[in-house]
Write an enzyme that holds these catalytic residues in place. Structure first.
Site, PDB file in Angstrom:
ATOM      1  N   GLU A  45       0.914  -1.198  -0.076  1.00  0.00           N
ATOM      2  CA  GLU A  45       0.047  -0.104  -0.159  1.00  0.00           C
ATOM      3  C   GLU A  45       0.930   1.101  -0.082  1.00  0.00           C
ATOM      4  OE1 GLU A  45      -2.893   0.318  -0.664  1.00  0.00           O
ATOM      5  OE2 GLU A  45      -3.524  -1.852  -0.445  1.00  0.00           O
ATOM      6  N   TYR A 128      -5.770   6.554   4.490  1.00  0.00           N
ATOM      7  CA  TYR A 128      -6.070   5.665   3.357  1.00  0.00           C
ATOM      8  C   TYR A 128      -5.301   4.352   3.784  1.00  0.00           C
ATOM      9  CZ  TYR A 128      -5.471   2.535  -0.528  1.00  0.00           C
ATOM     10  OH  TYR A 128      -5.537   1.569  -1.374  1.00  0.00           O
ATOM     11  N   ASP A 146      -9.087   5.869  -1.569  1.00  0.00           N
ATOM     12  CA  ASP A 146      -8.098   6.491  -2.534  1.00  0.00           C
ATOM     13  C   ASP A 146      -8.710   6.969  -3.692  1.00  0.00           C
ATOM     14  OD1 ASP A 146      -8.692   4.526  -4.152  1.00  0.00           O
ATOM     15  OD2 ASP A 146      -6.603   3.670  -4.181  1.00  0.00           O
TER      16      ASP A 146
END
Ligand code: SF4
Length: 354
Positions: A45, A128, A146
C-alpha cells in the site's frame, strides 16, 4: 444525491459476488481463503501510492527478497532502503517506511497493530493506508478511500460536490456501504473495480456489478466524475547541473539534505531550483574550476508540484582531482547502486554517462 438511496440500491453483496469471480491475483494479496500478511499489505500500500501496479510488482518482489520481514527492514541501514526504493519517487515515503518498520519492530514486537487508530499513529501511515491495512490484513471495519474509490463512488451517486471538498462525503458513503463481515474484501473489491472496470476513461459499465444503480451511468456522464476544484499548477523552476567526469571514469556525486524534496538521495552538484534562476550566471556555481561545457538541450522533469528544467554542464577532469567537501567520486559501473532519483538519471543520460 442521497446517501440513503445509494445504500439501498448499490449493495456490497453484488460487488463482493463480482469480486469473488474476478479478483486480481497480485503478489501482495492473499489468495481466496488465505489470511493476509500485514507486512505485505502495508508495504504494497505504501509502494502503490501514486505508482502503478505494474511498476510496483518488480519493486515489491525485490524488496521482499532483500527485507523479508518487518524486523529485517527495521534492522537495515536507511541508505539500503533508499537505494532499494530509488525510482519509485516520493522519497519521504521510503524514509517513513523505514521509520515505521523500526516502531513496529521495537514497540510492537514485530506485529502491526490491527486497530485503525493505532495504525494512524505510525510514521507514514495516513487515513488511506490505516484503513487498507486494518481492513485487508485484519478484517477490521474500516474503509480505504483513494483516488480510485473516489471515482467509483462519486460516479455511483453522481456527486456534484468537487474534490477535495467531497472527501468526507465519499468516506461516509464508503462506510455506509461497507459490509461488517467482509470489510477487507470490500476494500479490495473497490480497488479492483476502480482499476479494471470503472477506469478514468471509457469505464466498462456493461461489466460493472453496480451498473444498475449507478446514477452517472444512467445519466451518461460517468467520465465527467469526480468533479474537481481547479488547481494551480506550480510555476516552472529552472536550475543547472554539473556533471564532472574524471579521467579514470569516476563521476562526482553528493547527497541531498536528509529532509525536503528528494531528501537523502544522491545527485550531481547543481544550483538551487527556482523560477527566478538565471542560467547565464550558472557557471559561477560549478563545484570547481574546469573547462565546463554547456550541453545542447535541457533536461525536463515534472515533480508533483512543479515542472523543472535543468541546463547541464559537463567537464573532463584529471584523475588526481580530489572531491570538494561534501561530495565524492563514484565509479560509472557502480552508479546503478546509488539512490539517484529519476531527474538525476535523466541528467546523467543527457551527459552520456548512463
Ligand atoms: S456503472 Fe460505470 S460509472 Fe458506474 S460505477 Fe460502474 S463502471 Fe463506474
Amino acid at each position: 444525491m442521497s446517501l440513503i438511496s445509494a445504500e439501498e440500491t448499490a449493495s456490497a453483496s453484488s460487488l463482493l459476488a463480482w469480486y469473488d469471480r474476478h479478483r486480481r491475483v497480485l503478489p501482495w494479496r492473499a489468495l481466496a481463503g488465505e489470511g493476509a500478511d500485514p507486512y505485505r499489505v502495508w508495504l504494497s500500500e505504501i509502494m502503490l501510492q501514486q505508482t502503478t501496479v505494474q511498476t510496483v510488482k518488480g519493486y515489491f518482489e525485490r524488496f521482499l527478497v532483500r527485507f523479508p520481514t518487518v524486523e529485517a527492514l527495521a534492522a537495515a541501514p536507511v541508505e539500503a532502503v533508499m537505494q532499494a526504493w530509488a525510482g519509485l519517487g516520493y522519497y519521504s515515503r521510503a524514509r517513513n517506511l523505514h521509520a515505521c518498520a523500526k516502531v513496529v519492530a521495537e514497540e510492537y514486537g514485530g506485529h502491526f497493530p490491527a486497530d485503525e487508530r493505532a495504525l494512524l499513529t505510525l510514521p507514514g501511515i495516513g487515513a488511506y493506508t490505516a484503513g487498507a491495512v486494518a481492513s485487508i490484513a485484519f478484517n477490521e471495519p474500516a474503509v480505504a478511500v483513494d483516488g480510485n474509490v473516489e471515482r467509483v463512488l462519486s460516479r455511483l451517486v453522481a456527486l456534484e460536490e468537487p474534490l477535495p471538498r467531497a472527501k468526507p462525503t465519499i468516506r461516509a458513503l464508503a462506510l455506509s456501504l461497507m459490509p461488517h463481515d467482509r470489510p477487507g474484501d470490500f476494500a479490495q473489491a473497490m480497488m479492483d473495480l476502480g482499476a479494471t472496470i470503472c477506469t478514468p476513461k471509457r469505464p466498462a459499465c456493461a461489466l460493472c456489478p453496480w451498473s444498475g444503480p449507478c446514477q452517472a451511468r444512467r445519466d451518461g456522464t460517468a467520465e465527467t466524475f469526480p468533479r474537481k476544484e481547479a488547481k494551480k499548477q506550480g510555476a516552472l523552476r529552472l536550475g543547472a547541473a554539473f556533471v564532472a567526469v574524471r579521467a579514470d571514469g569516476q563521476v562526482l556525486l553528493r547527497d541531498r539534505p536528509p529532509r525536503g524534496l528528494l531528501g537523502g538521495m544522491a545527485e550531481v552538484p547543481g544550483s538551487e531550483w527556482s523560477p527566478a534562476f538565471d542560467v547565464t550566471g550558472a557557471i559561477a556555481l560549478a563545484p570547481f574550476q574546469a573547462e565546463w561545457k554547456i550541453l545542447p538541450g535541457i533536461v525536463r522533469h515534472v515533480f508533483t508540484h512543479f515542472p523543472l528544467e535543468l541546463a547541464v554542464y559537463r567537464a573532463e577532469i584529471p584523475a588526481i582531482t580530489a572531491a570538494p567537501a561534501g561530495s565524492r567520486w563514484q565509479k560509472r559501473a557502480l552508479l546503478h547502486e546509488e539512490a539517484l532519483p529519476t531527474v538525476m538519471r535523466k541528467v546523467l543520460a543527457h551527459a552520456a554517462i548512463e
